[in-house]
Motif scaffolding. Structure first.
Motif, short mmCIF file in Angstrom:
data_model
loop_
_atom_site.label_atom_id
_atom_site.label_comp_id
_atom_site.label_asym_id
_atom_site.label_seq_id
_atom_site.Cartn_x
_atom_site.Cartn_y
_atom_site.Cartn_z
N LEU A 76 17.18 60.23 67.20
CA LEU A 76 18.11 59.17 67.61
C LEU A 76 18.10 58.02 66.61
CD1 LEU A 76 17.61 58.98 71.48
CD2 LEU A 76 19.67 59.66 70.26
N ALA A 77 16.93 57.70 66.08
CA ALA A 77 16.86 56.65 65.05
C ALA A 77 17.59 57.09 63.79
CB ALA A 77 15.40 56.33 64.74
N GLY A 78 17.48 58.38 63.45
CA GLY A 78 18.20 58.90 62.28
C GLY A 78 19.71 58.83 62.49
N LEU A 79 20.15 59.16 63.70
CA LEU A 79 21.57 59.04 64.02
C LEU A 79 22.03 57.59 63.89
CD1 LEU A 79 24.22 60.30 65.10
CD2 LEU A 79 23.33 59.88 67.40
N ALA A 80 21.21 56.68 64.39
CA ALA A 80 21.55 55.26 64.30
C ALA A 80 21.62 54.82 62.84
CB ALA A 80 20.52 54.43 65.05
N GLU A 81 20.74 55.35 62.01
CA GLU A 81 20.76 54.97 60.60
C GLU A 81 22.00 55.52 59.89
OE1 GLU A 81 17.75 54.98 56.77
OE2 GLU A 81 17.40 56.40 58.39
N ARG A 82 22.38 56.75 60.24
CA ARG A 82 23.54 57.37 59.59
C ARG A 82 24.87 56.82 60.09
NH1 ARG A 82 20.51 61.57 60.85
NH2 ARG A 82 21.89 62.32 62.49
N ARG A 83 24.98 56.62 61.40
CA ARG A 83 26.29 56.28 61.98
C ARG A 83 26.34 54.91 62.64
NH1 ARG A 83 29.28 61.60 64.01
NH2 ARG A 83 28.70 62.88 62.26
N GLY A 84 25.25 54.20 62.58
CA GLY A 84 25.22 52.88 63.20
C GLY A 84 24.39 52.90 64.47
N ARG A 85 23.80 51.76 64.76
CA ARG A 85 22.91 51.64 65.90
C ARG A 85 23.62 51.98 67.22
NH1 ARG A 85 17.95 49.21 65.77
NH2 ARG A 85 18.45 47.91 64.00
N SER A 104 25.93 54.14 67.83
CA SER A 104 26.02 55.60 68.03
C SER A 104 24.72 56.16 68.58
CB SER A 104 26.36 56.30 66.71
OG SER A 104 27.64 55.97 66.29
N GLY A 105 23.61 55.73 68.02
CA GLY A 105 22.32 56.21 68.50
C GLY A 105 22.05 55.81 69.93
N LEU A 106 22.32 54.55 70.24
CA LEU A 106 22.06 54.06 71.60
C LEU A 106 22.99 54.72 72.62
CD1 LEU A 106 21.53 50.26 70.88
CD2 LEU A 106 19.79 51.99 71.34
N VAL A 107 24.26 54.82 72.30
CA VAL A 107 25.22 55.40 73.23
C VAL A 107 24.91 56.88 73.45
CG1 VAL A 107 27.66 56.04 73.52
CG2 VAL A 107 27.05 53.72 72.85
N THR A 108 24.54 57.59 72.40
CA THR A 108 24.21 59.01 72.54
C THR A 108 23.04 59.19 73.52
OG1 THR A 108 25.00 59.54 70.33
CG2 THR A 108 23.43 61.08 71.32
N GLY A 109 22.00 58.41 73.34
CA GLY A 109 20.84 58.52 74.23
C GLY A 109 21.16 58.14 75.66
N LEU A 110 21.94 57.09 75.84
CA LEU A 110 22.27 56.67 77.20
C LEU A 110 23.25 57.63 77.88
CD1 LEU A 110 22.43 52.81 76.68
CD2 LEU A 110 20.61 54.16 77.74
N LEU A 111 24.16 58.22 77.13
CA LEU A 111 25.05 59.23 77.72
C LEU A 111 24.27 60.48 78.11
CD1 LEU A 111 28.28 58.97 75.52
CD2 LEU A 111 27.98 58.27 77.91
#
Length: 146
Positions: free
Chosen positions: A72-81, A83-90
């Protein structure tokens, strides 16, 4: 055709809005997480038929949060914070639905899958604290992190 100047954002206002939004998301996620820990154990015993499985939901939730924190941190780094937060919460919302379905159908495996997806929400919930610090003034970073 008139040229318009680019809109300037007030960093303090954006920070306040961000902290309010993240605080609300953390509050809801925390309530869901707490309910999962207590009710999940009861459901695990009921659906598995054995008290030996009482800690399985908590274990799966914790392991999933630990295993998915870096992706999730890698996703946030690649696509913005966001994206990482929303992906985890969804994923956590989907996990909550799976847990409801498990309770309604008596499917123990679905309960464990739901707990795993809720673990992604736990990882996002912890990472949200750092998003609150992004725009904070240096003297307010500790308060924003809390």
């Amino acid at each position: 055709m008139a040229l318009t100047s680019p809109m300037t954002l007030d960093p303090a206002a954006v920070q306040r809005r961000t902290v309010r939004l993240l605080s609300t998301a953390q509050l809801l996620s925390g309530v869901g997480n707490g309910a999962t820990l207590s009710i999940g154990s009861l459901l695990a015993v009921q659906l598995s038929g054995s008290s030996a499985w009482a800690g399985s939901v908590t274990t799966i939730l914790t392991l999933a949060g630990a295993v998915t924190a870096l992706p999730l941190a890698g996703l946030a780094e690649r696509r913005g914070r966001r994206s990482g937060l929303v992906t985890g919460l969804l994923a956590a919302m989907l996990g909550a639905i799976f847990m409801i379905v498990a309770a309604a159908t008596g499917a123990f495996a679905v309960l464990l899958l739901g707990a795993a997806l809720l673990g992604l929400g736990t990882a996002s919930n912890l990472q949200a604290r750092f998003a609150a610090v992004d725009l904070a003034a240096p003297e307010h970073r500790g308060r924003s992190l809390a």
